[in-house]
Design a protein around this motif. Structure first.
Motif, PDB file in Angstrom:
ATOM      1  N   ALA A   1       4.923   7.439   7.628  1.00  0.00           N
ATOM      2  CA  ALA A   1       4.017   8.538   7.985  1.00  0.00           C
ATOM      3  C   ALA A   1       2.586   8.023   8.046  1.00  0.00           C
ATOM      4  N   ILE A   2       2.227   7.187   7.086  1.00  0.00           N
ATOM      5  CA  ILE A   2       0.872   6.641   7.069  1.00  0.00           C
ATOM      6  C   ILE A   2       0.641   5.744   8.282  1.00  0.00           C
TER       7      ILE A   2
ATOM      8  N   TYR B   1      -5.685   3.895  -0.153  1.00  0.00           N
ATOM      9  CA  TYR B   1      -5.523   4.242   1.255  1.00  0.00           C
ATOM     10  C   TYR B   1      -6.843   4.115   2.006  1.00  0.00           C
TER      11      TYR B   1
ATOM     12  N   TYR C   1       2.447  15.094   9.413  1.00  0.00           N
ATOM     13  CA  TYR C   1       3.549  14.359   8.797  1.00  0.00           C
ATOM     14  C   TYR C   1       3.073  13.612   7.578  1.00  0.00           C
ATOM     15  N   VAL C   2       1.787  13.471   7.441  1.00  0.00           N
ATOM     16  CA  VAL C   2       1.263  12.643   6.354  1.00  0.00           C
ATOM     17  C   VAL C   2       1.008  13.452   5.090  1.00  0.00           C
TER      18      VAL C   2
ATOM     19  N   THR D   1       3.937  15.157   3.186  1.00  0.00           N
ATOM     20  CA  THR D   1       4.771  14.171   2.507  1.00  0.00           C
ATOM     21  C   THR D   1       4.114  13.709   1.219  1.00  0.00           C
ATOM     22  N   LEU D   2       2.830  13.359   1.314  1.00  0.00           N
ATOM     23  CA  LEU D   2       2.120  12.840   0.142  1.00  0.00           C
ATOM     24  C   LEU D   2       1.998  13.913  -0.940  1.00  0.00           C
TER      25      LEU D   2
ATOM     26  N   GLU E   1      12.482   7.148   0.078  1.00  0.00           N
ATOM     27  CA  GLU E   1      11.281   8.001   0.175  1.00  0.00           C
ATOM     28  C   GLU E   1      10.059   7.172   0.525  1.00  0.00           C
TER      29      GLU E   1
ATOM     30  N   GLN F   1       7.014  13.622  -8.191  1.00  0.00           N
ATOM     31  CA  GLN F   1       6.832  12.482  -9.069  1.00  0.00           C
ATOM     32  C   GLN F   1       6.601  12.892 -10.517  1.00  0.00           C
TER      33      GLN F   1
ATOM     34  N   PHE G   1       9.654   6.606   4.148  1.00  0.00           N
ATOM     35  CA  PHE G   1       9.110   7.756   4.876  1.00  0.00           C
ATOM     36  C   PHE G   1       7.613   7.902   4.676  1.00  0.00           C
ATOM     37  N   VAL G   2       7.167   7.686   3.436  1.00  0.00           N
ATOM     38  CA  VAL G   2       5.731   7.823   3.166  1.00  0.00           C
ATOM     39  C   VAL G   2       4.946   6.784   3.947  1.00  0.00           C
TER      40      VAL G   2
ATOM     41  N   LEU H   1       5.373  14.606  -2.599  1.00  0.00           N
ATOM     42  CA  LEU H   1       5.782  13.477  -3.431  1.00  0.00           C
ATOM     43  C   LEU H   1       5.055  13.507  -4.769  1.00  0.00           C
TER      44      LEU H   1
ATOM     45  N   LEU I   1       0.823  -1.211   0.000  1.00  0.00           N
ATOM     46  CA  LEU I   1       0.000   0.000   0.000  1.00  0.00           C
ATOM     47  C   LEU I   1       0.858   1.262   0.000  1.00  0.00           C
ATOM     48  N   GLY I   2       0.534   2.168  -0.915  1.00  0.00           N
ATOM     49  CA  GLY I   2       1.201   3.457  -0.918  1.00  0.00           C
ATOM     50  C   GLY I   2       2.614   3.423  -1.450  1.00  0.00           C
TER      51      GLY I   2
ATOM     52  N   ASP J   1       5.201   3.920  -4.081  1.00  0.00           N
ATOM     53  CA  ASP J   1       5.222   4.715  -5.284  1.00  0.00           C
ATOM     54  C   ASP J   1       6.422   4.283  -6.123  1.00  0.00           C
TER      55      ASP J   1
ATOM     56  N   LEU K   1      -6.784   6.093   8.116  1.00  0.00           N
ATOM     57  CA  LEU K   1      -6.421   7.509   8.027  1.00  0.00           C
ATOM     58  C   LEU K   1      -7.676   8.373   8.002  1.00  0.00           C
TER      59      LEU K   1
ATOM     60  N   ASN L   1       6.316   9.744  13.363  1.00  0.00           N
ATOM     61  CA  ASN L   1       6.807  11.057  12.957  1.00  0.00           C
ATOM     62  C   ASN L   1       8.268  10.909  12.527  1.00  0.00           C
ATOM     63  N   PRO L   2       8.774  11.909  11.776  1.00  0.00           N
ATOM     64  CA  PRO L   2      10.113  11.756  11.179  1.00  0.00           C
ATOM     65  C   PRO L   2      11.187  11.366  12.188  1.00  0.00           C
TER      66      PRO L   2
END
Lengths: 237, 267
Positions: A121-122, B105, B24-25, B28-29, A114, B36, A117-118, B32, A104-105, A107, B111, A126-127
């Motif tokens: 986050a989901i 998602y 944070y979500v 980022t998304l 990257e 992209q 990190f994505v 990106l 999932l998610g 990319d 979420l 936190n970072p």
């Protein structure tokens, strides 16, 4: 305390054909009332879960078995909180790790780094929490320098390894799995099983949907049987 | 021992709060998504700026001539208008796919739904931030009147962006249910580009200037544009914009609390 309790959950999937999903038909239906309104009431729905109730407590290892389309995955998604039931209620306490779709998610255009990190986050990190996890994931997935390359360049085995490493990087109270996860070549698979096993052992509750009765018997202490969206049995083994 | 389940309204508010709070979500998304599109290109996201700049470089002199306007004044008007229009129209068009695009998602995770809207809003804000370079360049040549009115510019941009939140949830929800709506909206936005004073000014309408005032999008343009063009802020425009903001959020909440739980089944 970690627990999942569900009472009479019902999940209906509306089937929208080209018909009812279009605005035109809804407008016409609203305007004409009567005859066509009956059509609206008879909108086809698939009842994926029908009055399912249960209590999962700490220490439970639940295996959900049933034929294709019996509602296993839907139930997992309800527990994960993605679908809210049409009626009935579900309450969960504890951090849930949903491993229903480990990719999932992801990319393909983004680098492995990257993507970590994505996904993190989901998953709610936190970072600052991600940083220590990253090197661990990198090491475990054996991606080496590939971590800085777009996932598009990975072999399918490599991207699965990354997805697996990310999905299993943090401990959770409740683990949801759709079939036992298994990735990579034989050598990696062994390592992955060890990691997954550790994670599962540390979790308070495991819910796994599977068609493999033996796997369920080996790993679970309770079996839930689903048939056409109804729970036919919930027994200890 | 069970407490009463929280009301639908409360759940909707919680979704909004948690969604906006997921800092944070969505950044980022959103980032990106921009990155992209321009991966493997040397200039990266600045292609956005260049294509906007190119459009202006050609449209400016041509339309200035057509409308018989002094080139410098018209050019800065067009540049500012155009950059704001890209933000406004981008927010509207992306609203339609806010939920549809996030299908994966939504069906797998818990979420807050608002996260997906914040992501599209953030994406459009980032595009705007790149385009601001053009406005700054133009302003260097056509120096604006420096006074407190300029402070209204960031506030106006923020107001537009905040409106993107309700429109994202409202349109996102309706479009997830009725798939005819996104193409309708995108053609309406296209028409609105010509009907809204973006490359023409209301004064060109002569005694029919009131027609521009009837257009809500015009007021969104005006709150950013006027201070930059050295004009006094228009009370009417701010009034209309604030009224739309408040009623937009109210309308969104009515539908969102009713259908929030259904969105996962629609996407």
């Amino acid at each position: 305390m970690t627990a999942v309790s569900a009472r009479d959950i019902v999940v209906d999937f509306p089937i929208y054909g080209s018909g009812s999903r279009s605005l035109k038909n809804t407008v016409i239906r609203a305007a004409t009332g009567g005859m066509l309104a009956r059509d609206a009431a008879e909108r086809v729905v698939v009842r994926a879960l029908d009055g399912v109730s249960f209590e999962f407590r700490e220490g439970d290892r639940i295996g959900i078995v049933g034929h294709n389309g019996s509602g296993k995955t839907t139930l997992l998604r309800v527990i994960a909180g993605a679908y809210e039931p049409v009626s009935g209620s579900i309450e969960t306490q504890g951090r849930i790790a949903s491993m229903l779709s480990i990719t999932l998610g992801m990319d393909p255009e983004a680098t492995g780094y990257e993507n970590i990190f994505v996904r993190a986050a989901i998953m709610g990190l936190n970072p600052r929490e991600v940083a220590p996890v990253v090197s661990e994931i990198r090491e475990f997935s054996e991606l080496g320098g590939y971590i800085d390359m777009p996932v598009r360049m990975y072999s399918s085995g490599m991207s699965m390894r990354l997805a697996f490493a990310i999905s299993t990087c943090i401990a959770a109270d409740i683990i949801l799995m759709d079939e036992w996860l298994s990735v990579g070549d034989p050598a990696f698979r062994e390592k992955a099983q060890l990691r997954l096993r550790r994670l599962v052992d540390r979790a308070r509750i495991l819910v796994i949907a599977s068609n493999d009765e033996r796997l369920v018997r080996d790993n679970c202490n309770r079996i839930m049987r689903l048939s056409h969206g109804k729970m036919t049995a919930l027994e200890s083994i | 021992m069970r407490s009463a389940p929280p009301s639908r309204f409360r759940l909707a508010l919680k979704d909004l709060k948690d969604g906006i709070g997921s800092i944070y979500v969505w950044p980022t998304l959103g980032w990106l998504e921009i990155k992209q599109r321009y991966r493997r290109s040397m200039l990266g996201p600045f292609w956005l700026t260049i294509s906007t700049g190119l459009m202006l470089a050609f449209m400016g002199p041509l339309y200035g001539k057509m409308f018989g306007q002094p080139v410098a004044g018209y050019f800065s008007y067009l540049a500012i208008s155009f950059v704001v229009w890209i933000l406004v129209s981008g927010l509207i068009i992306d609203s339609c796919t806010a939920f549809i695009q996030a299908e994966g998602y939504i069906k797998q995770t818990k979420l807050p739904l608002t996260v997906h809207v914040m992501r599209t809003v953030w994406k459009n804000f980032l595009i705007f931030a790149h385009n601001v370079v053009i406005v700054v360049l133009v302003l260097v040549f056509v120096q604006p009147r420096i006074d407190w009115h300029l402070l209204l510019v960031p506030l106006a941009v923020l107001t537009i962006v905040v409106n993107g939140i309700w429109s994202g949830i409202l349109l996102g929800l309706i479009c997830a249910r009725f798939r005819d709506i996104p193409p309708i909206v995108s053609s309406l936005v296209q028409v609105a580009f010509f009907l809204t004073p973006v490359f023409w000014t209301p004064s060109m309408l002569g005694r029919h200037q009131w027609a521009a005032d009837l257009n809500p999008l015009f007021h969104f343009m005006e709150i950013v544009r006027r201070p930059l063009m050295g004009q006094d802020p228009s009370l009417l425009s701010w009034g209309v914009v604030l009224a739309i903001t408040v009623s937009g959020f109210a309308l969104m909440l009515v539908l969102f609390q009713r259908f929030r739980a259904r969105i996962a089944y629609w996407v």
